[in-house]
Design a protein around this motif. Structure first.
Motif, PDB file in Angstrom:
ATOM      1  N   GLY A 155      -1.272   1.871  10.997  1.00  0.00           N
ATOM      2  CA  GLY A 155      -1.959   2.992  11.650  1.00  0.00           C
ATOM      3  C   GLY A 155      -1.137   3.430  12.846  1.00  0.00           C
ATOM      4  O   GLY A 155      -1.156   2.765  13.889  1.00  0.00           O
ATOM      5  N   SER A 156      -0.392   4.533  12.696  1.00  0.00           N
ATOM      6  CA  SER A 156       0.457   5.009  13.793  1.00  0.00           C
ATOM      7  C   SER A 156      -0.416   5.446  14.975  1.00  0.00           C
ATOM      8  O   SER A 156      -1.634   5.592  14.842  1.00  0.00           O
ATOM      9  N   THR A 157       0.234   5.695  16.101  1.00  0.00           N
ATOM     10  CA  THR A 157      -0.491   6.168  17.285  1.00  0.00           C
ATOM     11  C   THR A 157      -1.326   7.409  16.946  1.00  0.00           C
ATOM     12  O   THR A 157      -2.505   7.496  17.313  1.00  0.00           O
ATOM     13  N   GLU A 158      -0.721   8.330  16.211  1.00  0.00           N
ATOM     14  CA  GLU A 158      -1.438   9.580  15.891  1.00  0.00           C
ATOM     15  C   GLU A 158      -2.636   9.295  14.978  1.00  0.00           C
ATOM     16  O   GLU A 158      -3.702   9.904  15.140  1.00  0.00           O
ATOM     17  N   ILE A 159      -2.455   8.369  14.038  1.00  0.00           N
ATOM     18  CA  ILE A 159      -3.565   8.055  13.127  1.00  0.00           C
ATOM     19  C   ILE A 159      -4.666   7.304  13.879  1.00  0.00           C
ATOM     20  O   ILE A 159      -5.857   7.514  13.625  1.00  0.00           O
ATOM     21  N   GLY A 186       2.110   7.694   2.934  1.00  0.00           N
ATOM     22  CA  GLY A 186       2.239   6.838   4.107  1.00  0.00           C
ATOM     23  C   GLY A 186       0.913   6.687   4.818  1.00  0.00           C
ATOM     24  O   GLY A 186       0.065   5.883   4.440  1.00  0.00           O
ATOM     25  N   SER A 187       0.698   7.558   5.825  1.00  0.00           N
ATOM     26  CA  SER A 187      -0.525   7.453   6.622  1.00  0.00           C
ATOM     27  C   SER A 187      -1.782   7.787   5.838  1.00  0.00           C
ATOM     28  O   SER A 187      -2.883   7.459   6.260  1.00  0.00           O
ATOM     29  N   ASP A 188      -1.609   8.507   4.744  1.00  0.00           N
ATOM     30  CA  ASP A 188      -2.774   8.956   3.987  1.00  0.00           C
ATOM     31  C   ASP A 188      -2.785   8.311   2.598  1.00  0.00           C
ATOM     32  O   ASP A 188      -2.420   8.946   1.606  1.00  0.00           O
ATOM     33  N   LEU A 229       0.840  -1.196   0.000  1.00  0.00           N
ATOM     34  CA  LEU A 229       0.000   0.000   0.000  1.00  0.00           C
ATOM     35  C   LEU A 229       0.884   1.258   0.000  1.00  0.00           C
ATOM     36  O   LEU A 229       0.694   2.168  -0.801  1.00  0.00           O
ATOM     37  N   THR A 230       1.884   1.270   0.890  1.00  0.00           N
ATOM     38  CA  THR A 230       2.704   2.466   1.093  1.00  0.00           C
ATOM     39  C   THR A 230       3.566   2.788  -0.131  1.00  0.00           C
ATOM     40  O   THR A 230       4.051   1.884  -0.812  1.00  0.00           O
ATOM     41  N   GLU A 231       3.736   4.085  -0.375  1.00  0.00           N
ATOM     42  CA  GLU A 231       4.603   4.557  -1.463  1.00  0.00           C
ATOM     43  C   GLU A 231       5.559   5.607  -0.903  1.00  0.00           C
ATOM     44  O   GLU A 231       5.326   6.117   0.202  1.00  0.00           O
TER      45      GLU A 231
END
Ligand code: FAD
Length: 634
Positions: free
Chosen positions: A440-444, A190-192, A184-186
């Motif tokens: 999903g990081s802590t902030e996300i 990242g988070s979005d 998924l990540t590019e």
């Protein structure tokens, strides 16, 4: 443009863009919501001031017949890992021996979650996570190899969203030892993930898609036989607006045009087969599209929703290792006349580690139990479990390292060289840090949970807030809201004064009473925050984080108390030890909750915001001087 105006414009742009993007991502998350569920979500109700202990009490322990399904397999797996997998050597060489992967494949380790009708072991989520606890506690690298393949790799999205043909073609391959990955990540995404650049264009004859783009940090990507990859497909016009479409595909990794640009190397998990992958005109058969065009992010989020339960299991395994190390060393090492674990600072750490490990185990088995029951919407609880367990493990490892002193910082191999027990605290620390960042990081997780917390209010007032209503419709909506909130808000105050009665909880009853009371306060606090900040609330991330941390603590307290009572009833030999652990965990959690509530109104957020702006505005550059800067110049 002056430096100052540029910085201001950037900040403004960032705030507006962030709000728009958040909305987009949340819309997709909404799409991924399980539509059919039997009972309302326990943690979601806490945010509305409703504490429903009947949803998790009595604790949903694993049924005996399900447990038996995996007992023999787990015994064999444990014996194999003990005898053949040297986690220190894997960490040193950055390689998992080929024969280890092959033997695990023969055992069926890569098909634990594949249903029996597709030649898999057909394990329940609980049995799968029992295996994860064992593997991850023994070797983080092998743990991630197994879980990246099975929790987010091809088996999971196929089980959830695949066609019969796709399942029949691919799922049996995992019993034969094929390994998969999730891409998924590019580099810029990242988070979005809604902003991804990789593109899959449908061929003119409609027989295949042509994939171009890059994927970063794809775990197992360098050795995978097949991956699930997300890419943009042709945009669609929906309600007069062009909408970006992201789709998910099954991609066989021997297809021409795939280049492993780099095997990425990390602080921990040093034997990860993690790749930076480039796709140039890669042909994907049209029948390898999963679900439908435009459903890619919903598939990714739906997959990660269930995948997220694995991380708490892995973290619980590592926490149990830390507990064993801390207990043994805490008693063995004598300094200043007594064992270091018996000095008050040591006791404090031991009590935290033990009680928090029980809480981690409670939320792990609770969420697994709910998945196995089926029909329960667990998005909120799995996000909370991920948030809580990853953060808790980090603190536990830190405390264990502190207790071990210099030996905590020393490599297991180095300790073994002079005949000391090779406790690998530094390796566990390196391996577990990434858990706070991925899936999903802590902030996300804070953002995701905040949106969920506010959702019941949003849904009620959405049309009004978005300015969709006019005239009599608007008036009647306002009246409807006034009527609801003029009853709901006072009721949250009144209900907060009614203590509740939970005699079945024995000495833990006081904590259930607290949870009930605190859930009303939480509901009121969310409402007041929304009323005060209105649409600006989504930018008040610290405030939101505090509120969702309160909700998470309340959920974990509930799970832990329920689990402790269940453990005590199940096994008399444990005596009151589960209760003592749960009691201490709740005592600590209540202090943290009090701090969060206090900080809702009494905090330094404004000052921090201003100061951070000044750091970015570069009038504090002088503070960075005096060192040898090795990065590129601005
Ligand atoms: C070891 C490893 C394995 C991985 N495996 C995979 C894999 O198998 N497949 C895959 O697709 N990806 C994988 N990833 C990628 C991983 O999922 C991403 O690292 C993660 O999604 C975060 O993206 P990012 O690193 O680009 O951070 P960014 O999105 O750039 O975020 C950086 C920081 O900013 C914070 N942040 C971002 N947005 C906001 C916001 N709106 N508000 C407040 N804070 C914010 C984040 O929390 C983070 O702290 C892996 C990463 C690593 C390191």
């Amino acid at each position: 443009m002056t430096q100052e105006t540029k910085a201001k414009a950037t900040a403004q742009y960032t705030a507006e863009e962030a709000s728009k993007k958040l909305q987009q991502s949340m819309d997709v998350a909404e799409d991924a919501r399980e539509k059919e569920y039997r009972h309302p979500t326990f943690a979601g109700l806490l945010f509305m001031g409703e504490f429903k202990p009947e949803l998790l009490f009595p604790f949903p322990f694993q049924p005996e017949e399900d447990r038996k399904e995996a007992d023999a397999f787990l015994e064999k797996l444990e014996a194999y890992l003990r005898a053949n997998v040297d986690a220190e050597e894997i960490d040193r060489t950055h390689e998992i021996p080929k024969e280890v992967i092959e033997e695990m494949a023969r055992m069926g380790v890569f098909a634990m979650k594949v249903p029996k009708e597709y030649d898999g072991l057909g394990f329940s989520q609980t049995n799968y996570c029992r295996a994860v606890v064992k593997v991850a506690s023994h070797c983080g690298n092998v743990g991630v190899l197994v879980t990246a393949h099975q929790s987010i790799g091809v088996p999971q999205p196929l089980k959830l969203y695949g066609t019969e043909e796709q399942k029949a073609k691919y799922l049996p391959k995992f019993r034969q030892g094929q390994i998969s990955a999730f891409a998924l990540t590019e580099p810029d995404v990242g988070s979005d993930p809604a902003e991804m650049a990789a593109e899959a264009r449908l061929s003119d004859d409609g027989t295949h898609y042509i994939l171009n783009g890059e994927k970063l940090w794809c775990t197992n990507g360098t050795i995978a036989d097949v991956i699930v990859v997300m890419a943009k497909t042709a945009p669609k016009v929906i309600k007069g607006k062009e909408r970006k479409q992201i789709s998910a595909f099954i991609l066989e990794m021997d297809s021409p045009g795939i280049e492993i640009v780099q095997r990425c190397e990390f602080m921990g998990l040093r034997a990860l087969y993690n790749g930076y992958i480039r796709f140039t005109d890669v042909k994907i058969p049209a029948e390898n599209l999963i679900w439908d065009e435009g459903r890619g992010l919903a598939i990714a989020l739906g997959t990660i929703n269930v995948g997220r339960i694995t991380l708490p299991a892995g973290c619980t395994g590592a926490a149990k290792q830390c507990l064993s190390i801390a207990r043994r060393w805490g008693l063995e090492r004598v300094q200043w006349g007594q064992p270091i674990g018996l000095h008050e600072e040591g006791r404090n750490k031991i009590a935290y580690i033990a009680s928090t490990t029980l809480a981690m185990e409670a939320v792990t088995w609770l969420t697994c139990g709910w998945v196995d029951q089926g029909g329960v919407d667990i998005r909120i609880e799995t996000a909370m479990a991920k948030l809580f367990c990853t953060e808790a493990l980090w603190k536990i490892v830190d405390m264990t390292m502190q207790l071990r002193g210099g030996r905590g910082y020393e490599k297991g191999r180095s300790l073994a060289e002079r005949g000391e027990p090779p406790y690998a605290v530094e390796r566990i620390m390196r391996d577990c840090r990434v858990n706070l960042i991925l899936e999903g990081s802590t902030e996300i997780m804070h953002l995701f949970l905040a949106r969920e917390a506010m959702d019941p209010h949003f849904r009620r007032a959405m049309d009004l807030v978005k300015g969709k209503l006019a005239g009599s419709e608007k008036t009647s909506k306002i009246l409807e809201l006034l009527k609801f909130y003029s009853w709901w808000l006072p009721s949250q105050h009144v209900k907060g004064w009614i203590p509740g009665s939970y005699p079945e909880m024995g000495s833990l009853e006081k904590h259930f009473k607290f949870i009930k009371k605190a859930s009303h306060k939480l509901a009121r606090s969310i409402f007041y925050a929304m009323a005060k900040h209105k649409q600006g609330l989504e930018r008040r991330q610290m405030l939101l984080a505090r509120l969702v941390e309160v909700g998470t603590e309340l959920f974990v307290m509930s799970a832990t108390c329920s689990y402790a009572i269940g453990l005590k009833d199940q096994d008399a030999e444990k005596g009151d030890s589960p209760i003592a652990l749960a009691d201490y965990f709740c005592t600590l959690a209540r202090r943290r909750i009090a701090d969060h509530f206090d900080a809702v109104s009494d905090n330094d957020d404004r000052q921090a915001n201003k100061l951070a702006r000044r750091v970015f505005d570069s009038d504090m550059r002088w503070l960075e001087e005096g060192v040898i800067w090795t990065g590129p110049e601005d």
